[in-house]
Scaffold this active site. Structure first.
Site, PDB file in Angstrom:
ATOM      1  N   SER A  78       0.836  -1.197   0.000  1.00 64.89           N
ATOM      2  CA  SER A  78       0.000   0.000   0.000  1.00 64.89           C
ATOM      3  C   SER A  78       0.878   1.257   0.000  1.00 64.89           C
ATOM      4  O   SER A  78       1.682   1.442  -0.903  1.00 64.89           O
ATOM      5  CB  SER A  78      -0.970  -0.057   1.181  1.00 64.89           C
ATOM      6  OG  SER A  78      -1.993   0.896   1.046  1.00 64.89           O
TER       7      SER A  78
ATOM      8  N   ASP B  10      -9.704  -3.715  -6.168  1.00 66.32           N
ATOM      9  CA  ASP B  10      -9.208  -3.047  -4.967  1.00 66.32           C
ATOM     10  C   ASP B  10     -10.175  -1.930  -4.569  1.00 66.32           C
ATOM     11  O   ASP B  10     -10.385  -0.985  -5.335  1.00 66.32           O
ATOM     12  CB  ASP B  10      -7.815  -2.467  -5.240  1.00 66.32           C
ATOM     13  CG  ASP B  10      -7.107  -2.002  -3.976  1.00 66.32           C
ATOM     14  OD1 ASP B  10      -7.753  -1.323  -3.157  1.00 66.32           O
ATOM     15  OD2 ASP B  10      -5.917  -2.294  -3.811  1.00 66.32           O
TER      16      ASP B  10
ATOM     17  N   HIS C  81      -7.811  -5.015  -1.219  1.00 70.08           N
ATOM     18  CA  HIS C  81      -6.637  -4.199  -0.915  1.00 70.08           C
ATOM     19  C   HIS C  81      -5.775  -4.918   0.118  1.00 70.08           C
ATOM     20  O   HIS C  81      -6.194  -5.121   1.261  1.00 70.08           O
ATOM     21  CB  HIS C  81      -7.062  -2.832  -0.379  1.00 70.08           C
ATOM     22  CG  HIS C  81      -5.918  -1.881  -0.220  1.00 70.08           C
ATOM     23  ND1 HIS C  81      -5.333  -1.241  -1.295  1.00 70.08           N
ATOM     24  CD2 HIS C  81      -5.226  -1.470   0.884  1.00 70.08           C
ATOM     25  CE1 HIS C  81      -4.347  -0.471  -0.866  1.00 70.08           C
ATOM     26  NE2 HIS C  81      -4.261  -0.604   0.455  1.00 70.08           N
TER      27      HIS C  81
END
Length: 322
Positions: free
Chosen positions: A140, A267, A295
């Site tokens: 991320s 996502d 995600h």
């Protein structure tokens, strides 16, 4: 080069939904890690970052893992990398970004999606000390930081190979998605804002003029928080200026080290296309885009016995460079 996953990603039964993947993974990932040493790395500007690390034997690879927004070295996806490295007889280091190790950092500034200096300094130190290949994996926000570092350094990047998992390559679009309607996005947004605001309040007590406290308290979206806090703390004119300068997506063509990009098309925190289409034009990049996965989810196997596909593939990618 082009990496082919060792197996296709097949979502665990009952977890094909993007929110189910994201949330289930967050709660069920094991968090136990190999025996670690906590080390404090002093930084040139007088601040510090904390590392959790262990060494492998001489000549063994070493993996550096970078966490996401408001996470830490204790995140399940980070400990999965640490366990995988230990099982292979490698060394590993998990970097806690400034303010993320459980102790406030010393300066008004903290960390953000485009700040590469702390990570670059760590990688250079490890490259000078470790005798085997040096790898890095980011998740991320940490994946965006890693990609910005690789873009900035090009051929000089101090890693043999890297992996980026669920990176927000377009930060402006990511915030638009997070700040959008729907109950799940409200959950994600409020979770981030809760800890971000808590840290910001503590900052204002130590640095009263660092940013506008009223604007921070009034922020109800990630963009508003970034405009009120992240941008002024780190020298940006606005949230939009911060996003434009820090997004790794427009510069992926500059990466010159083998890098695996893993993302899911569903996502829930990223706008399509989640990976810039021209990434495939860079021969140094291996692009793996799965239909499902959420995600930083990628939960395979079964609900009672989950496997975490993305971490496995990142380590398998590094296996090819030993």
């Amino acid at each position: 080069m082009s990496f082919q996953p060792t197996e296709p990603f097949i979502a665990a039964p009952g977890l094909t939904n993007e929110h189910a993947q994201t949330i289930y993974a967050n709660f069920v990932r094991p968090r136990h890690a190999p025996p670690l040493k906590r080390q404090r790395r002093e930084l040139p500007d007088g601040d510090f970052v904390d590392l959790d690390t262990f060494d492998g034997p001489s000549g063994a690879p070493h993996v550096v893992a970078l966490h996401g927004l408001e996470s830490s070295s204790q995140a399940g996806y980070i400990t999965a990398i640490l366990r995988g490295a230990a099982q292979r007889g490698w060394g590993a280091t998990a970097l806690n970004f400034r303010s993320c190790s459980g102790e406030p950092n010393r300066l008004a500034r903290t960390y953000h999606s485009g700040h590469i200096d702390d990570t670059l300094g760590l990688l250079r130190d490890l490259r000078a000390r470790v005798t085997g290949p040096l790898f890095a994996v980011g998740f991320s926000l940490g994946a965006n930081v890693l990609c910005r570092l690789l873009e900035d350094q090009g051929e000089e990047a101090p890693v043999r190979a890297a992996a980026s998992i669920s990176a927000p390559y377009d930060l402006d679009a990511c915030c638009a998605k997070l700040d959008g309607p729907g109950p799940f996005h409200r959950i994600y947004r409020e979770r981030f804002l809760r800890t971000l605001k808590s840290k910001a309040r503590a900052k204002l007590k130590r640095f009263p003029n660092a940013f506008d406290g009223r604007a921070m308290e009034a922020a109800r979206t990630v963009r508003q928080f970034d405009h009120a806090v992240t941008a002024p703390l780190h020298g940006f004119n606005s949230a939009e200026h911060y996003y434009a300068e820090s997004s790794s997506g427009p510069r992926l063509h500059a990466i010159r080290k083998p890098t695996l990009l893993i993302s899911a098309a569903d996502d829930p925190m990223l706008q399509a296309p989640v990976i810039p289409p021209d990434a495939k034009d860079n021969p140094h990049l291996s692009v793996v885009l799965t239909p499902h996965g959420g995600h930083v989810g990628f939960v395979a196997g079964k609900l009672h016995r989950p496997r975490f596909w993305a971490e496995d593939q990142a380590l398998a990618f590094f296996d090819t460079f030993r």
